[in-house]
Design a protein around this motif. Structure first.
Motif, PDB file in Angstrom:
ATOM      1  N   MET A 155      87.583   8.344  23.642  1.00  0.00           N
ATOM      2  CA  MET A 155      86.667   7.219  23.803  1.00  0.00           C
ATOM      3  C   MET A 155      85.619   7.492  24.882  1.00  0.00           C
ATOM      4  O   MET A 155      84.439   7.150  24.716  1.00  0.00           O
ATOM      5  CB  MET A 155      87.455   5.954  24.122  1.00  0.00           C
ATOM      6  CG  MET A 155      88.240   5.416  22.932  1.00  0.00           C
ATOM      7  SD  MET A 155      89.053   3.817  23.251  1.00  0.00           S
ATOM      8  CE  MET A 155      90.448   4.351  24.263  1.00  0.00           C
ATOM      9  N   LEU A 156      86.055   8.113  25.981  1.00  0.00           N
ATOM     10  CA  LEU A 156      85.091   8.410  27.046  1.00  0.00           C
ATOM     11  C   LEU A 156      84.079   9.466  26.611  1.00  0.00           C
ATOM     12  O   LEU A 156      82.933   9.444  27.051  1.00  0.00           O
ATOM     13  CB  LEU A 156      85.821   8.873  28.304  1.00  0.00           C
ATOM     14  CG  LEU A 156      86.087   7.790  29.347  1.00  0.00           C
ATOM     15  CD1 LEU A 156      86.902   8.333  30.496  1.00  0.00           C
ATOM     16  CD2 LEU A 156      84.785   7.190  29.862  1.00  0.00           C
ATOM     17  N   LYS A 157      84.500  10.367  25.744  1.00  0.00           N
ATOM     18  CA  LYS A 157      83.560  11.370  25.234  1.00  0.00           C
ATOM     19  C   LYS A 157      82.422  10.692  24.496  1.00  0.00           C
ATOM     20  O   LYS A 157      81.252  11.062  24.637  1.00  0.00           O
ATOM     21  CB  LYS A 157      84.283  12.353  24.313  1.00  0.00           C
ATOM     22  CG  LYS A 157      83.374  13.466  23.780  1.00  0.00           C
ATOM     23  CD  LYS A 157      84.159  14.456  22.939  1.00  0.00           C
ATOM     24  CE  LYS A 157      83.240  15.564  22.432  1.00  0.00           C
ATOM     25  NZ  LYS A 157      83.980  16.558  21.601  1.00  0.00           N
ATOM     26  N   ILE A 158      82.745   9.670  23.696  1.00  0.00           N
ATOM     27  CA  ILE A 158      81.724   8.936  22.958  1.00  0.00           C
ATOM     28  C   ILE A 158      80.819   8.154  23.924  1.00  0.00           C
ATOM     29  O   ILE A 158      79.593   8.175  23.812  1.00  0.00           O
ATOM     30  CB  ILE A 158      82.383   7.974  21.951  1.00  0.00           C
ATOM     31  CG1 ILE A 158      83.138   8.776  20.881  1.00  0.00           C
ATOM     32  CG2 ILE A 158      81.339   7.071  21.298  1.00  0.00           C
ATOM     33  CD1 ILE A 158      84.001   7.927  19.975  1.00  0.00           C
ATOM     34  N   VAL A 159      81.436   7.475  24.886  1.00  0.00           N
ATOM     35  CA  VAL A 159      80.656   6.690  25.855  1.00  0.00           C
ATOM     36  C   VAL A 159      79.754   7.598  26.686  1.00  0.00           C
ATOM     37  O   VAL A 159      78.553   7.331  26.861  1.00  0.00           O
ATOM     38  CB  VAL A 159      81.595   5.886  26.776  1.00  0.00           C
ATOM     39  CG1 VAL A 159      80.812   5.263  27.932  1.00  0.00           C
ATOM     40  CG2 VAL A 159      82.320   4.811  25.986  1.00  0.00           C
ATOM     41  N   ASN A 160      80.324   8.705  27.180  1.00  0.00           N
ATOM     42  CA  ASN A 160      79.571   9.581  28.075  1.00  0.00           C
ATOM     43  C   ASN A 160      78.461  10.338  27.370  1.00  0.00           C
ATOM     44  O   ASN A 160      77.481  10.740  28.003  1.00  0.00           O
ATOM     45  CB  ASN A 160      80.512  10.553  28.780  1.00  0.00           C
ATOM     46  CG  ASN A 160      81.262   9.889  29.917  1.00  0.00           C
ATOM     47  OD1 ASN A 160      80.786   8.917  30.486  1.00  0.00           O
ATOM     48  ND2 ASN A 160      82.434  10.397  30.250  1.00  0.00           N
ATOM     49  N   ALA A 161      78.603  10.542  26.053  1.00  0.00           N
ATOM     50  CA  ALA A 161      77.531  11.201  25.318  1.00  0.00           C
ATOM     51  C   ALA A 161      76.240  10.386  25.417  1.00  0.00           C
ATOM     52  O   ALA A 161      75.149  10.944  25.517  1.00  0.00           O
ATOM     53  CB  ALA A 161      77.930  11.375  23.852  1.00  0.00           C
ATOM     54  N   ARG A 162      76.371   9.064  25.417  1.00  0.00           N
ATOM     55  CA  ARG A 162      75.196   8.203  25.525  1.00  0.00           C
ATOM     56  C   ARG A 162      74.808   7.941  26.975  1.00  0.00           C
ATOM     57  O   ARG A 162      73.625   7.793  27.302  1.00  0.00           O
ATOM     58  CB  ARG A 162      75.456   6.874  24.810  1.00  0.00           C
ATOM     59  CG  ARG A 162      75.762   7.032  23.336  1.00  0.00           C
ATOM     60  CD  ARG A 162      75.851   5.707  22.640  1.00  0.00           C
ATOM     61  NE  ARG A 162      74.543   5.065  22.574  1.00  0.00           N
ATOM     62  CZ  ARG A 162      74.370   3.784  22.293  1.00  0.00           C
ATOM     63  NH1 ARG A 162      75.407   3.000  22.106  1.00  0.00           N
ATOM     64  NH2 ARG A 162      73.156   3.276  22.232  1.00  0.00           N
ATOM     65  N   ILE A 163      75.790   7.909  27.848  1.00  0.00           N
ATOM     66  CA  ILE A 163      75.510   7.578  29.243  1.00  0.00           C
ATOM     67  C   ILE A 163      74.923   8.769  30.000  1.00  0.00           C
ATOM     68  O   ILE A 163      74.417   8.617  31.106  1.00  0.00           O
ATOM     69  CB  ILE A 163      76.786   7.061  29.931  1.00  0.00           C
ATOM     70  CG1 ILE A 163      76.451   5.950  30.928  1.00  0.00           C
ATOM     71  CG2 ILE A 163      77.557   8.171  30.642  1.00  0.00           C
ATOM     72  CD1 ILE A 163      77.654   5.179  31.409  1.00  0.00           C
ATOM     73  N   GLN A 164      74.968   9.954  29.382  1.00  0.00           N
ATOM     74  CA  GLN A 164      74.413  11.148  30.024  1.00  0.00           C
ATOM     75  C   GLN A 164      72.963  10.926  30.436  1.00  0.00           C
ATOM     76  O   GLN A 164      72.536  11.341  31.507  1.00  0.00           O
ATOM     77  CB  GLN A 164      74.487  12.343  29.056  1.00  0.00           C
ATOM     78  CG  GLN A 164      75.858  12.957  28.898  1.00  0.00           C
ATOM     79  CD  GLN A 164      76.146  14.000  29.963  1.00  0.00           C
ATOM     80  OE1 GLN A 164      75.557  13.989  31.032  1.00  0.00           O
ATOM     81  NE2 GLN A 164      77.055  14.900  29.666  1.00  0.00           N
ATOM     82  N   MET A 165      72.178  10.287  29.557  1.00  0.00           N
ATOM     83  CA  MET A 165      70.769  10.056  29.887  1.00  0.00           C
ATOM     84  C   MET A 165      70.637   9.158  31.108  1.00  0.00           C
ATOM     85  O   MET A 165      69.740   9.352  31.941  1.00  0.00           O
ATOM     86  CB  MET A 165      70.053   9.433  28.695  1.00  0.00           C
ATOM     87  CG  MET A 165      69.913  10.373  27.505  1.00  0.00           C
ATOM     88  SD  MET A 165      68.953   9.665  26.139  1.00  0.00           S
ATOM     89  CE  MET A 165      70.126   8.484  25.482  1.00  0.00           C
ATOM     90  N   LEU A 166      71.531   8.198  31.239  1.00  0.00           N
ATOM     91  CA  LEU A 166      71.481   7.291  32.376  1.00  0.00           C
ATOM     92  C   LEU A 166      71.891   7.993  33.661  1.00  0.00           C
ATOM     93  O   LEU A 166      71.457   7.613  34.746  1.00  0.00           O
ATOM     94  CB  LEU A 166      72.398   6.092  32.121  1.00  0.00           C
ATOM     95  CG  LEU A 166      72.027   5.226  30.916  1.00  0.00           C
ATOM     96  CD1 LEU A 166      73.100   4.180  30.679  1.00  0.00           C
ATOM     97  CD2 LEU A 166      70.668   4.574  31.112  1.00  0.00           C
ATOM     98  N   ARG A 167      72.733   9.015  33.549  1.00  0.00           N
ATOM     99  CA  ARG A 167      73.139   9.752  34.745  1.00  0.00           C
ATOM    100  C   ARG A 167      71.958  10.449  35.390  1.00  0.00           C
ATOM    101  O   ARG A 167      71.904  10.594  36.609  1.00  0.00           O
ATOM    102  CB  ARG A 167      74.243  10.747  34.394  1.00  0.00           C
ATOM    103  CG  ARG A 167      75.588  10.084  34.202  1.00  0.00           C
ATOM    104  CD  ARG A 167      76.614  11.025  33.643  1.00  0.00           C
ATOM    105  NE  ARG A 167      76.879  12.143  34.530  1.00  0.00           N
ATOM    106  CZ  ARG A 167      77.620  13.197  34.166  1.00  0.00           C
ATOM    107  NH1 ARG A 167      78.144  13.254  32.964  1.00  0.00           N
ATOM    108  NH2 ARG A 167      77.833  14.174  35.019  1.00  0.00           N
ATOM    109  N   MET A 168      70.987  10.876  34.595  1.00  0.00           N
ATOM    110  CA  MET A 168      69.790  11.460  35.185  1.00  0.00           C
ATOM    111  C   MET A 168      69.033  10.412  35.996  1.00  0.00           C
ATOM    112  O   MET A 168      68.449  10.704  37.033  1.00  0.00           O
ATOM    113  CB  MET A 168      68.882  12.033  34.094  1.00  0.00           C
ATOM    114  CG  MET A 168      69.396  13.337  33.489  1.00  0.00           C
ATOM    115  SD  MET A 168      69.596  14.673  34.703  1.00  0.00           S
ATOM    116  CE  MET A 168      67.890  15.008  35.119  1.00  0.00           C
ATOM    117  N   TYR A 169      69.050   9.148  35.530  1.00  0.00           N
ATOM    118  CA  TYR A 169      68.402   8.081  36.286  1.00  0.00           C
ATOM    119  C   TYR A 169      69.124   7.848  37.609  1.00  0.00           C
ATOM    120  O   TYR A 169      68.512   7.677  38.660  1.00  0.00           O
ATOM    121  CB  TYR A 169      68.389   6.777  35.482  1.00  0.00           C
ATOM    122  CG  TYR A 169      67.580   6.826  34.212  1.00  0.00           C
ATOM    123  CD1 TYR A 169      66.430   7.588  34.118  1.00  0.00           C
ATOM    124  CD2 TYR A 169      67.983   6.102  33.091  1.00  0.00           C
ATOM    125  CE1 TYR A 169      65.680   7.630  32.951  1.00  0.00           C
ATOM    126  CE2 TYR A 169      67.234   6.132  31.911  1.00  0.00           C
ATOM    127  CZ  TYR A 169      66.099   6.895  31.854  1.00  0.00           C
ATOM    128  OH  TYR A 169      65.371   6.928  30.702  1.00  0.00           O
TER     129      TYR A 169
END
Length: 225
Positions: A155-169
Motif C-alpha cells: 500500500m505504501l508503494k502505491i501511495v509513495n509513487a504519487r507522493i514522490q512529486m510532493l517530496r521534491m516540494y
C-alpha cells in the motif's frame, strides 16, 4: 503443445525505462501537466515505442501520468485535496510500519537502518536533491522490510509513487534537510536502538506531519502563483 518462449530481456528493459521516466517526473525534469510525446521519449531513452508505452501504462497505474483525451499522456497534476489525502494515508501506514519494525526487525535489519540513516545524513550534507530522494527511499525500504508486513509495503508503494512529486516540494523548504535528519534519527533510535513501538509510531507520525506541512505549503504557493 510447445511452451511459448519467454523474452527474458524485455521485462528488465521495461523496468529500467519505467524507473528512469519515474525519476525524471519526480525530479521535475518533466513538469506537472507536461505532455509526454512517445517519439521524444523513444529518442531520449533509445528504446522502441512498445517499451515506452509499457512504461507509460505502469506509471499511469501509479498515478504519475494521466491519459488525456485528444492529448495523450501527460504528467499528472495533484490538487491540494489529493495531496492532503496522500499524506494522511502515508502518515497512518508509516506510523504502523515504524511500530512493527520495533517489534519484529532482526538485529541485521536494525544495523541496516542505522547505515541507511548515515547515508541520509551524508546526502543532506552534500545538498544533492536527487541523492536525497534516493537515500530516503533506501531508508524506507529497510524500515518497511523490517516491519514484516507485506500489505503495508504494497500500500505504501502505491501511495509513495504519487507522493514522490510532493517530496521534491518539501525538500525545497528552507532547513527541511536538517529537520529530516533529526526526525529520521529519532525514528531510528526508537525503532532500531530502543525497540520502542509506541515511540517509533509517534516519531514516524511526526515526521510525515512535518513533511506534509512543508510539502503542502510549497504546493499551495505553486498553485496560487
Amino acid at each position: 503443445m510447445d511452451a511459448t518462449p519467454v523474452k527474458r530481456m524485455a521485462a528488465p528493459l521495461r523496468q529500467e525505462v519505467t524507473e528512469a521516466l519515474r525519476r525524471a517526473i519526480v525530479t521535475s525534469e518533466f513538469s506537472p501537466g507536461e505532455r509526454l510525446v512517445e517519439s521524444t521519449l523513444c529518442d531520449k531513452f533509445d528504446v522502441s515505442r512498445t517499451v515506452i508505452r509499457e512504461a507509460l501504462r505502469q506509471l499511469e497505474t501509479e498515478g504519475l501520468i494521466s491519459i488525456v483525451p485528444n492529448r495523450g499522456p501527460e504528467v499528472a497534476t495533484l490538487s491540494m485535496k489529493q495531496a492532503e489525502d496522500l499524506y494522511e494515508a502515508r502518515q497512518a501506514l508509516e506510523s504502523k510500519a515504524g511500530a512493527l519494525f520495533a517489534e519484529r526487525a532482526t538485529d541485521a535489519q536494525c544495523t541496516e537502518l542505522l547505515s541507511a540513516l548515515n547515508e541520509v545524513k551524508a546526502a543532506v550534507a552534500d545538498g544533492d536533491p536527487n541523492r536525497n530522494l534516493a537515500v530516503k527511499d533506501r531508508f524506507y525500504e529497510v524500515l518497511l522490510a523490517g516491519s514484516g508486513n507485506a500489505e503495508i509495503q504494497r500500500m505504501l508503494k502505491i501511495v509513495n509513487a504519487r507522493i514522490q512529486m510532493l517530496r521534491m516540494y518539501s525538500l525545497a523548504s528552507p532547513d527541511r534537510g536538517a529537520h529530516t535528519v533529526a526526525e529520521l534519527t529519532r525514528i531510528t533510535a526508537a525503532a532500531a536502538v530502543n525497540r520502542d513501538p509506541d515511540e517509533a509510531a509517534r516519531a514516524c507520525n511526526d515526521h510525515v506531519r512535518n513533511a506534509a506541512a512543508a510539502g503542502l505549503a510549497e504546493l499551495r504557493r505553486i498553485l496560487e502563483g
